[in-house]
Design a protein around this motif. Structure first.
Motif, PDB file in Angstrom:
ATOM      1  N   TRP A   1       0.838  -1.200   0.000  1.00 42.72           N
ATOM      2  CA  TRP A   1       0.000   0.000   0.000  1.00 42.72           C
ATOM      3  C   TRP A   1       0.870   1.246   0.000  1.00 42.72           C
ATOM      4  O   TRP A   1       1.865   1.339   0.710  1.00 42.72           O
ATOM      5  CB  TRP A   1      -0.912   0.010   1.212  1.00 42.72           C
ATOM      6  N   ILE A   2       0.475   2.239  -0.823  1.00 36.13           N
ATOM      7  CA  ILE A   2       1.194   3.513  -0.898  1.00 36.13           C
ATOM      8  C   ILE A   2       0.206   4.652  -0.709  1.00 36.13           C
ATOM      9  O   ILE A   2      -0.804   4.733  -1.416  1.00 36.13           O
ATOM     10  CB  ILE A   2       1.907   3.684  -2.253  1.00 36.13           C
ATOM     11  N   GLY A   3       0.470   5.510   0.261  1.00 33.64           N
ATOM     12  CA  GLY A   3      -0.368   6.673   0.510  1.00 33.64           C
ATOM     13  C   GLY A   3       0.331   7.948   0.071  1.00 33.64           C
ATOM     14  O   GLY A   3       1.561   8.006  -0.003  1.00 33.64           O
TER      15      GLY A   3
ATOM     16  N   PRO B   1       6.239  19.537   9.878  1.00 30.65           N
ATOM     17  CA  PRO B   1       6.398  18.106  10.133  1.00 30.65           C
ATOM     18  C   PRO B   1       5.290  17.538  11.012  1.00 30.65           C
ATOM     19  O   PRO B   1       4.795  16.437  10.762  1.00 30.65           O
ATOM     20  CB  PRO B   1       7.764  18.027  10.822  1.00 30.65           C
ATOM     21  N   VAL B   2       4.906  18.304  12.037  1.00 28.19           N
ATOM     22  CA  VAL B   2       3.836  17.839  12.921  1.00 28.19           C
ATOM     23  C   VAL B   2       2.523  17.729  12.161  1.00 28.19           C
ATOM     24  O   VAL B   2       1.785  16.746  12.300  1.00 28.19           O
ATOM     25  CB  VAL B   2       3.682  18.791  14.128  1.00 28.19           C
ATOM     26  N   GLY B   3       2.223  18.720  11.330  1.00 26.45           N
ATOM     27  CA  GLY B   3       0.990  18.687  10.557  1.00 26.45           C
ATOM     28  C   GLY B   3       0.924  17.494   9.632  1.00 26.45           C
ATOM     29  O   GLY B   3      -0.119  16.833   9.507  1.00 26.45           O
ATOM     30  N   VAL B   4       2.033  17.188   8.968  1.00 23.32           N
ATOM     31  CA  VAL B   4       2.070  16.047   8.053  1.00 23.32           C
ATOM     32  C   VAL B   4       1.926  14.733   8.809  1.00 23.32           C
ATOM     33  O   VAL B   4       1.115  13.868   8.446  1.00 23.32           O
ATOM     34  CB  VAL B   4       3.384  16.042   7.239  1.00 23.32           C
ATOM     35  N   SER B   5       2.699  14.568   9.893  1.00 19.17           N
ATOM     36  CA  SER B   5       2.666  13.293  10.615  1.00 19.17           C
ATOM     37  C   SER B   5       1.329  13.065  11.301  1.00 19.17           C
ATOM     38  O   SER B   5       0.826  11.937  11.347  1.00 19.17           O
ATOM     39  CB  SER B   5       3.804  13.225  11.635  1.00 19.17           C
ATOM     40  N   GLU B   6       0.717  14.133  11.814  1.00 16.51           N
ATOM     41  CA  GLU B   6      -0.596  13.978  12.440  1.00 16.51           C
ATOM     42  C   GLU B   6      -1.640  13.562  11.413  1.00 16.51           C
ATOM     43  O   GLU B   6      -2.509  12.736  11.697  1.00 16.51           O
ATOM     44  CB  GLU B   6      -1.010  15.277  13.136  1.00 16.51           C
ATOM     45  N   GLY B   7      -1.555  14.132  10.211  1.00 15.16           N
ATOM     46  CA  GLY B   7      -2.482  13.750   9.155  1.00 15.16           C
ATOM     47  C   GLY B   7      -2.319  12.289   8.767  1.00 15.16           C
ATOM     48  O   GLY B   7      -3.307  11.562   8.588  1.00 15.16           O
ATOM     49  N   ILE B   8      -1.078  11.848   8.633  1.00 15.33           N
ATOM     50  CA  ILE B   8      -0.818  10.448   8.291  1.00 15.33           C
ATOM     51  C   ILE B   8      -1.300   9.520   9.402  1.00 15.33           C
ATOM     52  O   ILE B   8      -1.926   8.482   9.139  1.00 15.33           O
ATOM     53  CB  ILE B   8       0.680  10.240   8.024  1.00 15.33           C
TER      54      ILE B   8
ATOM     55  N   PHE C   1      -6.835  13.642  -9.037  1.00 16.46           N
ATOM     56  CA  PHE C   1      -6.359  12.790  -7.947  1.00 16.46           C
ATOM     57  C   PHE C   1      -6.508  13.521  -6.620  1.00 16.46           C
ATOM     58  O   PHE C   1      -6.012  14.635  -6.451  1.00 16.46           O
ATOM     59  CB  PHE C   1      -4.896  12.399  -8.154  1.00 16.46           C
ATOM     60  N   ASN C   2      -7.204  12.888  -5.696  1.00 17.44           N
ATOM     61  CA  ASN C   2      -7.400  13.460  -4.371  1.00 17.44           C
ATOM     62  C   ASN C   2      -6.471  12.753  -3.398  1.00 17.44           C
ATOM     63  O   ASN C   2      -6.647  11.569  -3.119  1.00 17.44           O
ATOM     64  CB  ASN C   2      -8.858  13.289  -3.914  1.00 17.44           C
ATOM     65  N   PRO C   3      -5.432  13.420  -2.913  1.00 17.74           N
ATOM     66  CA  PRO C   3      -4.480  12.750  -2.025  1.00 17.74           C
ATOM     67  C   PRO C   3      -5.146  12.243  -0.754  1.00 17.74           C
ATOM     68  O   PRO C   3      -6.199  12.740  -0.344  1.00 17.74           O
ATOM     69  CB  PRO C   3      -3.441  13.834  -1.726  1.00 17.74           C
ATOM     70  N   ASP C   4      -4.523  11.277  -0.137  1.00 18.67           N
ATOM     71  CA  ASP C   4      -5.098  10.667   1.064  1.00 18.67           C
ATOM     72  C   ASP C   4      -5.068  11.615   2.251  1.00 18.67           C
ATOM     73  O   ASP C   4      -5.959  11.583   3.110  1.00 18.67           O
ATOM     74  CB  ASP C   4      -4.320   9.392   1.408  1.00 18.67           C
ATOM     75  N   VAL C   5      -4.056  12.465   2.303  1.00 11.44           N
ATOM     76  CA  VAL C   5      -3.879  13.371   3.438  1.00 11.44           C
ATOM     77  C   VAL C   5      -3.474  14.752   2.928  1.00 11.44           C
ATOM     78  O   VAL C   5      -2.654  14.867   2.017  1.00 11.44           O
ATOM     79  CB  VAL C   5      -2.791  12.844   4.401  1.00 11.44           C
TER      80      VAL C   5
END
Length: 332
Positions: A286-288, A317-324, A306-310
């Protein structure tokens, strides 16, 4: 490619690569530090540079002349010992940085200046405005006597508001010279938004608060010719190693088509995203896809359907990791 391949070679069975489609920031990268330190080693950040940056020698020469001719100085005690108190050579009331590349360009200039004269060339009262912690870290590493401000901001819009508020707190002898307000110097690439310049000189502001922003293009940007090949090789190696989960973090519209092509998610006849092709590729792992913010998300939706997953709520960095993490945990 050797370093990238080595990063995948060292993956254990319970680790997931996070491909950061950007150049690693120097001297340290906030995304690398965050994912390395907060995931207990389960998420491995791997940089895949998308953009190629070329510094403009003419602009760097201009910046060096500015510094050596005291365009950024005039009020500090060190400066007063060398030049007149009311320095007619002073041109700017501050410098704005919103990208690591602009910081890198300025670092080249500073490295060519006489270290013993930095306090004379740069007023300690002159603010250096930055957008976010990564840019702040880079500017602080230059060792200038000036205050570095704006680390808590995460976008041009927020930084512009911050600058307006901060300028109101400064003494007139810092913001003005011979009765006129000093402009701010904005170091930019040839592709940039004008939200900061417009916000600081908006007609809705009182005349006394309007600040001119002078842009100096210090670098040019293009998509790196080797990006698609490098990214494709990483994906192929991950498939051979049967990596179960991977994430791609996209920082700008540049490289989006090459990314989707490497993932083999585009329909050849339309050039648009194909869910069927994505589904077919998921059997290999799986690739997100996560974007740094709404600008890149909207570009992916508009250009490729294409609608990204997050989409990170904050470009950090915090915003990205929290979204993931929210996506992985199935929480909204």
């Amino acid at each position: 490619m050797d370093d990238l391949e080595h990063s995948l070679d060292s993956l254990s069975i319970d680790q997931s690569p996070i491909y950061l489609l950007k150049t690693r920031s120097s001297p340290s990268d906030a995304y690398e530090s965050h994912f390395t330190n907060t995931s207990s080693g389960k998420q491995v950040p791997i940089f895949v540079p998308v953009l190629e940056h070329v510094f403009r020698d003419d602009a760097l020469r201009t910046l060096r002349r500015h510094a050596e001719r005291f365009a950024f100085a005039g009020g500090s005690p060190a400066t007063k010992r060398q030049i007149a108190t009311n320095n007619p050579a002073k041109k700017y009331g501050g410098i704005i940085f919103t990208s690591q590349r602009a910081v890198d360009a300025f670092a080249i200039v500073v490295s060519k200046l006489d270290p013993s004269k930095l306090e004379a060339m740069f007023d300690k009262e002159m603010p250096l405005y930055v957008v976010g912690p990564a840019t702040a870290t880079g500017v602080k590493s230059l060792g200038l006597p000036c205050a570095v401000l704006g680390e808590e901001t995460g976008s041009g819009e927020v930084l512009a508001k911050f600058i307006l508020e901060h300028q109101r707190t400064l003494a007139r002898n810092v913001t003005h010279l011979e009765g006129r307000r000093l402009p701010l110097l904005f170091l930019v690439g040839e592709q940039r938004r004008d939200i900061i310049a417009k916000s600081l000189s908006a007609e809705t502001l009182p005349l006394s608060e309007r600040t001119q922003v002078i842009e100096l293009i210090v670098y040019e940007t293009g998509e790196m010719a080797t990006f698609e090949e490098s990214f494709s090789m990483l994906l192929q190696q991950a498939a051979k190693q049967k990596v179960k989960e991977q994430w791609v973090v996209v920082f700008s519209p540049q490289g989006c088509e090459a990314m989707l092509t490497s993932l083999k998610w585009l329909d050849e006849s339309t050039g648009r995203f194909s869910q069927a092709k994505r589904n077919a590729s998921q059997c290999k792992g799986w690739i997100g896809v996560a974007t740094i913010g709404p600008t890149t998300r909207d570009y992916l939706k508009g250009a490729f359907a294409f609608n990204p997953d997050v989409c990170a709520e904050s470009p950090t960095p915090v915003g990205v990791s929290e979204g993931i993490n929210r996506f992985s945990n199935g929480t909204p």
